[in-house]
Scaffold this active site. Sequence first.
Site, mmCIF file in Angstrom:
data_model
loop_
_atom_site.group_PDB
_atom_site.id
_atom_site.type_symbol
_atom_site.label_atom_id
_atom_site.label_comp_id
_atom_site.label_asym_id
_atom_site.label_seq_id
_atom_site.Cartn_x
_atom_site.Cartn_y
_atom_site.Cartn_z
ATOM 1 N N TYR A 51 -38.707 -59.575 -27.035
ATOM 2 C CA TYR A 51 -39.176 -59.988 -25.700
ATOM 3 C C TYR A 51 -39.552 -58.786 -24.818
ATOM 4 O O TYR A 51 -40.134 -58.952 -23.751
ATOM 5 C CB TYR A 51 -38.130 -60.852 -24.983
ATOM 6 C CG TYR A 51 -37.677 -62.082 -25.744
ATOM 7 C CD1 TYR A 51 -38.445 -62.627 -26.763
ATOM 8 C CD2 TYR A 51 -36.469 -62.708 -25.435
ATOM 9 C CE1 TYR A 51 -38.015 -63.739 -27.468
ATOM 10 C CE2 TYR A 51 -36.039 -63.828 -26.137
ATOM 11 C CZ TYR A 51 -36.814 -64.337 -27.165
ATOM 12 O OH TYR A 51 -36.383 -65.439 -27.857
ATOM 13 N N HIS A 108 -33.662 -62.379 -35.956
ATOM 14 C CA HIS A 108 -34.611 -63.256 -35.258
ATOM 15 C C HIS A 108 -35.406 -64.168 -36.208
ATOM 16 O O HIS A 108 -35.749 -65.290 -35.851
ATOM 17 C CB HIS A 108 -35.586 -62.383 -34.453
ATOM 18 C CG HIS A 108 -36.161 -63.041 -33.257
ATOM 19 N ND1 HIS A 108 -36.342 -62.404 -32.058
ATOM 20 C CD2 HIS A 108 -36.615 -64.298 -33.046
ATOM 21 C CE1 HIS A 108 -36.873 -63.232 -31.182
ATOM 22 N NE2 HIS A 108 -37.057 -64.389 -31.755
ATOM 23 N N ARG A 199 -45.363 -80.315 -23.104
ATOM 24 C CA ARG A 199 -46.422 -79.852 -24.004
ATOM 25 C C ARG A 199 -47.079 -81.010 -24.773
ATOM 26 O O ARG A 199 -48.035 -80.807 -25.508
ATOM 27 C CB ARG A 199 -45.879 -78.825 -25.002
ATOM 28 C CG ARG A 199 -45.528 -77.501 -24.344
ATOM 29 C CD ARG A 199 -45.364 -76.424 -25.426
ATOM 30 N NE ARG A 199 -44.333 -75.467 -25.081
ATOM 31 C CZ ARG A 199 -44.576 -74.312 -24.498
ATOM 32 N NH1 ARG A 199 -45.799 -73.962 -24.168
ATOM 33 N NH2 ARG A 199 -43.593 -73.478 -24.231
ATOM 34 N N SER A 246 -37.791 -71.281 -13.853
ATOM 35 C CA SER A 246 -37.988 -70.410 -12.699
ATOM 36 C C SER A 246 -37.404 -71.061 -11.448
ATOM 37 O O SER A 246 -37.468 -70.495 -10.372
ATOM 38 C CB SER A 246 -39.489 -70.161 -12.509
ATOM 39 O OG SER A 246 -40.147 -71.415 -12.410
ATOM 40 N N ARG A 250 -33.787 -76.817 -11.269
ATOM 41 C CA ARG A 250 -33.686 -77.168 -12.701
ATOM 42 C C ARG A 250 -32.469 -76.505 -13.346
ATOM 43 O O ARG A 250 -31.877 -77.045 -14.265
ATOM 44 C CB ARG A 250 -34.964 -76.783 -13.451
ATOM 45 C CG ARG A 250 -36.095 -77.736 -13.177
ATOM 46 C CD ARG A 250 -37.031 -77.897 -14.379
ATOM 47 N NE ARG A 250 -38.118 -78.773 -13.983
ATOM 48 C CZ ARG A 250 -39.377 -78.402 -13.858
ATOM 49 N NH1 ARG A 250 -39.741 -77.169 -14.148
ATOM 50 N NH2 ARG A 250 -40.291 -79.264 -13.474
HETATM 51 N N1 LIG Z 1 -35.410 -67.625 -31.588
HETATM 52 C C1 LIG Z 1 -36.672 -67.856 -31.361
HETATM 53 O O1 LIG Z 1 -37.542 -67.633 -32.232
HETATM 54 C C2 LIG Z 1 -37.101 -68.410 -30.018
HETATM 55 C C3 LIG Z 1 -38.378 -68.946 -29.843
HETATM 56 C C4 LIG Z 1 -38.711 -69.472 -28.590
HETATM 57 C C5 LIG Z 1 -37.806 -69.446 -27.555
HETATM 58 N N2 LIG Z 1 -36.559 -68.901 -27.743
HETATM 59 C C6 LIG Z 1 -35.582 -68.819 -26.632
HETATM 60 O O2 LIG Z 1 -35.509 -70.060 -26.000
HETATM 61 C C7 LIG Z 1 -35.749 -69.899 -24.591
HETATM 62 C C8 LIG Z 1 -36.302 -71.172 -24.035
HETATM 63 O O3 LIG Z 1 -37.641 -71.264 -24.409
HETATM 64 P P1 LIG Z 1 -38.540 -72.519 -24.409
HETATM 65 O O4 LIG Z 1 -39.754 -72.205 -23.673
HETATM 66 O O5 LIG Z 1 -38.667 -72.951 -25.764
HETATM 67 O O6 LIG Z 1 -37.731 -73.604 -23.571
HETATM 68 P P2 LIG Z 1 -38.143 -75.093 -23.220
HETATM 69 O O7 LIG Z 1 -36.870 -75.741 -22.855
HETATM 70 O O8 LIG Z 1 -39.000 -75.773 -24.222
HETATM 71 O O9 LIG Z 1 -39.070 -74.914 -21.963
HETATM 72 C C9 LIG Z 1 -38.654 -74.276 -20.796
HETATM 73 C C10 LIG Z 1 -39.794 -74.336 -19.837
HETATM 74 O O10 LIG Z 1 -39.973 -75.693 -19.498
HETATM 75 C C11 LIG Z 1 -40.464 -75.762 -18.199
HETATM 76 N N3 LIG Z 1 -40.128 -77.110 -17.738
HETATM 77 C C12 LIG Z 1 -38.914 -77.689 -17.745
HETATM 78 N N4 LIG Z 1 -38.988 -78.965 -17.292
HETATM 79 C C13 LIG Z 1 -40.293 -79.156 -17.010
HETATM 80 C C14 LIG Z 1 -41.019 -80.242 -16.498
HETATM 81 N N5 LIG Z 1 -40.436 -81.405 -16.195
HETATM 82 N N6 LIG Z 1 -42.348 -80.088 -16.321
HETATM 83 C C15 LIG Z 1 -42.964 -78.932 -16.635
HETATM 84 N N7 LIG Z 1 -42.320 -77.848 -17.109
HETATM 85 C C16 LIG Z 1 -41.011 -77.968 -17.293
HETATM 86 C C17 LIG Z 1 -39.746 -74.663 -17.472
HETATM 87 O O11 LIG Z 1 -40.571 -74.252 -16.416
HETATM 88 P P3 LIG Z 1 -40.080 -74.140 -14.873
HETATM 89 O O12 LIG Z 1 -39.954 -72.687 -14.611
HETATM 90 O O13 LIG Z 1 -41.192 -74.767 -14.113
HETATM 91 O O14 LIG Z 1 -38.789 -74.897 -14.723
HETATM 92 C C18 LIG Z 1 -39.604 -73.576 -18.555
HETATM 93 O O15 LIG Z 1 -40.589 -72.609 -18.456
HETATM 94 C C19 LIG Z 1 -36.621 -68.667 -24.518
HETATM 95 O O16 LIG Z 1 -36.597 -68.083 -23.247
HETATM 96 C C20 LIG Z 1 -35.970 -67.814 -25.570
HETATM 97 O O17 LIG Z 1 -34.823 -67.182 -25.038
HETATM 98 C C21 LIG Z 1 -36.210 -68.401 -28.964
#
Ligand SMILES: NC(=O)c1ccc[n+]([C@@H]2O[C@H](COP(=O)([O-])OP(=O)(O)OC[C@H]3O[C@@H](n4cnc5c(N)ncnc54)[C@H](OP(=O)(O)O)[C@@H]3O)[C@@H](O)[C@H]2O)c1
Length: 290
Positions: A51, A108, A199, A246, A250
């Site tokens: 990251y 990872h 998404r 952010s 939430r």
């Molecule tokens: N190990 C790996 O390969 C791997 C891969 C990907 C991610 N990760 C980890 O997992 C963490 C979470 O990642 P993720 O993006 O996958 O999490 P996610 O839970 O799928 O999405 C989080 C995002 O959802 C948005 N969100 C939540 N509720 C929403 C709604 N009702 N409408 C629109 N947007 C909404 C949030 O934005 P707001 O800011 O607007 O709330 C936030 O940016 C990462 O930061 C990372 O640490 C690990």
Amino acid sequence: MSSPTFTLNDGAQIPWIGFGTGTALYTKDSTEAVKTAIQTGLTHLDGAQLYQNEESLGKGIKESGIARQELFVTTKVFKTPEGKSVKDTLVESLKKLGLEYVDLFLIHSPLELVKDGKMKAWWKEMEGIKKEGLAKSIGVSNFMVEHLQLLLQDAAVIPAVNQIELHPYVWNTAVNIYEFCKSKGIVIESYGALSTLFRVPEGPVDHIVAKLAERLSKESGTTISSGQILMKWLFQKGVVVVTTSSKTSRMKEMLAVPSLPDLTPEEIVAIETEGSKLHKRFFGLNIYNE
Ligand SMILES: NC(=O)c1ccc[n+]([C@@H]2O[C@H](COP(=O)([O-])OP(=O)(O)OC[C@H]3O[C@@H](n4cnc5c(N)ncnc54)[C@H](OP(=O)(O)O)[C@@H]3O)[C@@H](O)[C@H]2O)c1
């Protein structure tokens, strides 16, 4: 109010909800987000060398003013630069984070390791890192059953966690990883859970999740969101949720999930049945043999 924890197979406690510094914060300064998350009550922070923002994660931790032992900090190794060991990369991470140890250190991805035949050698190094106390627990990320089986052949320490993309739209293909990990005492961490909702506009789970949010809202007398229902589904399955936001509102929603009324077994099955109507992976690492 501290988050409920799950017990890892080495006896350590992991807060069920983790605040991630990837995706939305990937390569970005995460200081303010991390500081706000910690001050709101999210004590489990999920970072990674990939990251490219570990310094800011460390800064956020420091500026939060919360004692180190109250926090659970993860980082991950993706690759080792020429001439460096896995331990060298962790020592570098710890310097960036301003910490003496991480609570959890993860490999990872298995993909390059399998290609290069380095899986077992890396895990030996991980075991040494745990022994030295540079990481309290060690684990993996994006591992399919076959990767875990290979790693376990010579392992002295069973991985404590496997962090994978896990949400209703991959449940059908992920269930074998979930069951295998359960049989070995490996805790699953989910990422991508809320991506289910934003998404895939008007996806097959939206209706059931909204209906359950309505039921729980009525029962609890507070407004419960669809996102909370998805997190509750994972929490009740014993899965750690790694997400991010952010918005303080939430973050508070995340923290409230364990105390919401429980979903019934039928409701849990209904989420999985609707989820199985669409297979959708949101992230690059193909661990589902598509
Ligand atoms: N190990 C790996 O390969 C791997 C891969 C990907 C991610 N990760 C980890 O997992 C963490 C979470 O990642 P993720 O993006 O996958 O999490 P996610 O839970 O799928 O999405 C989080 C995002 O959802 C948005 N969100 C939540 N509720 C929403 C709604 N009702 N409408 C629109 N947007 C909404 C949030 O934005 P707001 O800011 O607007 O709330 C936030 O940016 C990462 O930061 C990372 O640490 C690990």
